[in-house]
Design a protein around this motif. Structure first.
Motif, short mmCIF file in Angstrom:
data_model
loop_
_atom_site.label_atom_id
_atom_site.label_comp_id
_atom_site.label_asym_id
_atom_site.label_seq_id
_atom_site.Cartn_x
_atom_site.Cartn_y
_atom_site.Cartn_z
N THR A 45 0.86 -1.19 0.00
CA THR A 45 0.00 0.00 0.00
C THR A 45 0.89 1.23 0.00
N ILE A 46 0.69 2.07 -1.00
CA ILE A 46 1.54 3.25 -1.19
C ILE A 46 0.70 4.50 -1.04
N PHE A 47 1.14 5.38 -0.16
CA PHE A 47 0.47 6.67 0.02
C PHE A 47 1.36 7.72 -0.62
N GLY A 48 0.84 8.39 -1.64
CA GLY A 48 1.74 9.24 -2.41
C GLY A 48 1.23 10.62 -2.75
N LYS A 49 1.72 11.11 -3.85
CA LYS A 49 1.48 12.46 -4.33
C LYS A 49 -0.01 12.76 -4.41
N GLY A 50 -0.37 13.95 -3.95
CA GLY A 50 -1.76 14.35 -4.01
C GLY A 50 -2.64 13.67 -2.98
N GLY A 51 -2.00 13.03 -1.98
CA GLY A 51 -2.78 12.36 -0.95
C GLY A 51 -3.51 11.13 -1.45
N LYS A 52 -2.99 10.52 -2.52
CA LYS A 52 -3.64 9.34 -3.10
C LYS A 52 -3.04 8.06 -2.55
N THR A 53 -3.89 7.07 -2.32
CA THR A 53 -3.45 5.75 -1.87
C THR A 53 -3.65 4.77 -3.01
#
Length: 289
Positions: free
Chosen positions: A171-179
């Motif tokens: 599970t990756i939480f990344g740019k723009g607050g997207k998971t």
């Protein structure tokens, strides 16, 4: 309280009383990495234009754009985009009366993506020649997930869940607050399990010697050392593994929608740049010889 006039007669209350407050509001919610980059860009703007944001003119911005000629085209674009964004934001919150940034043209730089896509053979050589277990897992994780370096540094063990067949879901939480959730190979999952030891669910997947999560400069050093050890002369960065993952997957027939979802792109148009960067056909096949 002061107000500013917006199009169509809309009136908005002034939400900031100083440049510092406007900048702080503008940066709010952005990632630590983005905040560092934007802060540097805005400091450059404020050093060149020595007047408050509401007093900046289009002539000031055009002069600032000309002053960036010594930067790489992509850096020029990013710096000007940051300046336009801040000025637009200061207008939206009523701090500035006019949005002079809207009139500034930001020219698109030359697309140099093709220069940063390593071949499958080069990527494989970089990974396989790295004999440090943690660093080897970092390289493979960057390639298999296509994640950004900030996303890699933020991974905790709770983000790695086993799946059937020895695979794992990350599970990756990344740019723009997207998971987003990505599936990785049994080989990578086994490497990660060997690294974990007795680490708890909130421990970083890739720790430093102090036990805290590796920072981005440390990952850059890992990548550059591994690339040098593999005989790659280019200055490889972690993002090159992301480019390679997208390009190689598309070359091998992966649906463009899967690549979009796994890399967390905002649209298929963004993902399609990898198709254009490595064409599989050419006019020469259709020309008289």
């Amino acid at each position: 309280m002061d107000t500013a006039i917006l199009p169509l007669g809309t009136v908005i209350r002034r939400q900031a009383d100083s440049d510092e407050q406007a900048i702080r509001l503008w940066l709010h919610g952005k990632s630590a990495h983005s905040q560092r980059a934007y802060t540097s860009d805005i400091e450059r703007l404020r050093s060149f234009v020595v007047r408050p944001l509401p007093q900046i003119t289009l002539d000031d911005l055009q002069g600032f754009a000309d002053s960036l000629a010594d930067l790489a085209p992509a850096s020029q674009k990013r710096t000007l985009a940051a300046a336009k964004s801040l000025i637009t934001f200061s207008f939206k919150i009523g701090y500035s009366t006019f949005n002079v940034g809207a009139a500034l043209t930001v020219r698109k730089p030359k697309n140099t993506l093709a220069e940063r896509i390593l071949s499958h053979e080069d990527i494989t050589r970089i990974i396989e020649r790295e004999d440090n277990p943690r660093n080897h897992a970092i390289l493979r994780a960057l390639y298999e997930t296509g994640c950004r370096v900030s996303e890699l540094c933020g991974l905790k063990w709770r983000d790695v869940q086993p799946r059937d067949g020895g695979l794992a879901q990350v599970t990756i939480f990344g740019k723009g607050g997207k998971t987003r959730h990505v599936l990785v190979s049994q080989r990578l999952h086994e490497e990660l399990c060997r690294l974990r030891g007795s680490s708890g669910t909130d421990a970083p997947v890739f720790p430093s010697k102090s036990g805290r999560a590796l920072d981005q400069p440390a990952v850059f050093r890992v990548i550059q050392g591994a690339a040098k050890g593999a005989g790659i002369e280019q200055r490889v960065s972690p993002h090159w593994f992301r480019h390679a993952a997208a390009s190689h997957a598309l070359d091998n027939g992966a649906p463009i929608s899967l690549v979009k979802e796994q890399l967390g792109h905002s649209s298929l148009e963004v993902t399609s740049v990898y198709v254009h960067a490595r064409p599989t056909d050419g006019l020469f096949k259709f020309l008289n010889r």
